[in-house]
Design a protein around this motif. Structure first.
Motif, PDB file in Angstrom:
ATOM      1  N   ARG A 169      14.436  43.193 -12.476  1.00  9.23           N
ATOM      2  CA  ARG A 169      14.563  44.567 -13.068  1.00  9.23           C
ATOM      3  C   ARG A 169      12.963  44.823 -12.016  1.00  9.23           C
ATOM      4  N   ASN A 170      12.519  43.760 -11.920  1.00  8.02           N
ATOM      5  CA  ASN A 170      11.642  44.126 -10.856  1.00  8.02           C
ATOM      6  C   ASN A 170      12.073  44.224  -9.109  1.00  8.02           C
ATOM      7  N   LEU A 171      12.973  44.278  -9.185  1.00  5.45           N
ATOM      8  CA  LEU A 171      13.391  44.168  -7.826  1.00  5.45           C
ATOM      9  C   LEU A 171      14.148  45.804  -7.888  1.00  5.45           C
ATOM     10  N   ARG A 172      14.690  45.883  -8.626  1.00  3.61           N
ATOM     11  CA  ARG A 172      15.381  47.326  -8.396  1.00  3.61           C
ATOM     12  C   ARG A 172      13.989  48.182  -8.814  1.00  3.61           C
ATOM     13  N   GLU A 206      20.714  42.609  -7.418  1.00  2.85           N
ATOM     14  CA  GLU A 206      20.384  42.141  -8.828  1.00  2.85           C
ATOM     15  C   GLU A 206      19.181  40.652  -8.032  1.00  2.85           C
ATOM     16  N   ILE A 207      19.221  40.121  -7.052  1.00  2.00           N
ATOM     17  CA  ILE A 207      18.436  39.334  -5.948  1.00  2.00           C
ATOM     18  C   ILE A 207      18.772  39.916  -4.946  1.00  2.00           C
ATOM     19  N   ALA A 208      17.028  40.141  -4.039  1.00  2.00           N
ATOM     20  CA  ALA A 208      16.823  40.665  -3.053  1.00  2.00           C
ATOM     21  C   ALA A 208      15.979  39.209  -1.862  1.00  2.00           C
ATOM     22  N   ILE A 209      17.334  38.706  -1.393  1.00  2.00           N
ATOM     23  CA  ILE A 209      16.087  37.550  -0.323  1.00  2.00           C
ATOM     24  C   ILE A 209      16.061  38.002   1.417  1.00  2.00           C
ATOM     25  N   LYS A 244      13.468  51.282  -5.423  1.00  2.00           N
ATOM     26  CA  LYS A 244      13.635  52.512  -5.953  1.00  2.00           C
ATOM     27  C   LYS A 244      12.877  53.311  -6.051  1.00  2.00           C
ATOM     28  N   LEU A 245      11.709  52.845  -5.859  1.00  2.00           N
ATOM     29  CA  LEU A 245      10.472  53.305  -5.934  1.00  2.00           C
ATOM     30  C   LEU A 245       9.934  53.269  -4.269  1.00  2.00           C
ATOM     31  N   LEU A 246      10.810  52.611  -3.442  1.00  2.00           N
ATOM     32  CA  LEU A 246      10.847  52.456  -1.762  1.00  2.00           C
ATOM     33  C   LEU A 246      11.367  53.311  -1.387  1.00  2.00           C
TER      34      LEU A 246
END
Length: 281
Positions: A255-258, A242-245, A262-264
């Motif tokens: 959602r932006n992170l996920r 949900e959050i990545a530091i 996923k793309l990466l």
């Protein structure tokens, strides 16, 4: 006993900065992400309470700054219970010796990283020829000699538990370094990534300075094993955080992170792996 600790002979102040330098963000109530020049460190623990933990220790010559941030957040007399390292590169261990001396706390790292932290092995040479921008070219200045923490550093427990943080686990995420780890708390799906992936194109001076948000693989000029690096990103993506530091760049959420992660994970070869460089077979 403390006098046995020493930095590599090439450790020095590195004149790199970003507009985020000196700023901190409370990501959740008990996780504070602080930017020291171009790298992030985390303070885990509720504000104004004793017994926090620090993840990574910033750039060389930054100890006083880090101590004052800790005092401001946790109180004049507060001291951490432990220092955790995602890995041993200079920008993550840059102030560790002064902090260990000042607070007399244990340091934990993955057992494969310990030789680089006890003077036995040195990291690869940074690759200034790698595809990227000015930071990549500057990387020839970056220290890679091993530091020696002597008996002040010990391996993280083999069972994945994190000392002093009962609701966190560590995850082995090699590639950028052999013993690179990330830290994960399942209850709020919070991930402290280190350099397994970052949220800024770390090779590009403009992006680093402006902290332009863009999910990217590990810093190219210091990553020798791209196959493992890709596997590590896939492993982290499966957690659906949900959050990545990250070690570099601003925290990413939701959602932006996920979507980006996923793309990466799917297109790591075209997004992350440089098309030329010393460590590209």
């Amino acid at each position: 006993e403390n006098d046995q600790m020493k930095y590599g002979s090439d450790y020095k102040f590195i004149p790199a900065t970003s507009i985020g330098s000196g700023l901190g963000v409370e990501v959740v109530s008990d996780v504070y992400c602080y930017t020291n020049q171009i790298v992030n460190l985390c303070f885990i623990g509720e504000k104004n309470k004793e017994g926090f933990v620090i993840v990574d220790t910033g750039m060389p010559k930054s100890a006083e700054e880090i101590i004052s941030v800790a005092k401001e957040r946790f109180g004049e007399t507060a001291r951490p219970k432990a220092i955790l390292l995602t890995h041993g590169h200079f920008d993550h261990v840059g102030s560790v010796i002064e902090l260990v001396d000042y607070w007399e706390v244990p340091v934990y790292a993955h057992e494969l990283e310990i030789p680089y932290l006890t003077g036995k092995l040195k990291y690869i040479e940074p690759d200034p020829t790698v595809e990227g921008g000015l930071v990549a070219k500057m990387s020839r200045l970056f220290p890679n000699e091993p530091i020696d923490l002597g008996n002040h550093v010990q391996p993280l427990p083999a069972n994945g538990n994190v000392p002093e943080l009962s609701d966190w686990k560590w995850i082995h995420t090699p590639g950028h370094t052999e013993g690179h780890v990330s830290f994960y708390r399942e209850k709020d799906r919070l991930l402290i990534v280190g350099d397994a992936f970052v949220t800024v194109k770390q090779e590009n001076l403009y992006d680093v300075y402006m902290q332009e948000e863009e999910i990217s693989g590990p810093p190219r000029y210091f990553t020798p094993d791209w196959t493992s690096a890709w596997e590590s990103v896939k492993k982290l993506e499966k957690l659906q955080p949900e959050i990545a530091i990250t070690g570099h760049g601003i925290p990413m959420k939701g959602r932006n992170l996920r979507n980006n992660l996923k793309l990466l994970a799917e297109h790591f070869d075209s997004i992350a792996i440089p098309s030329y460089g010393k460590y590209i077979n």
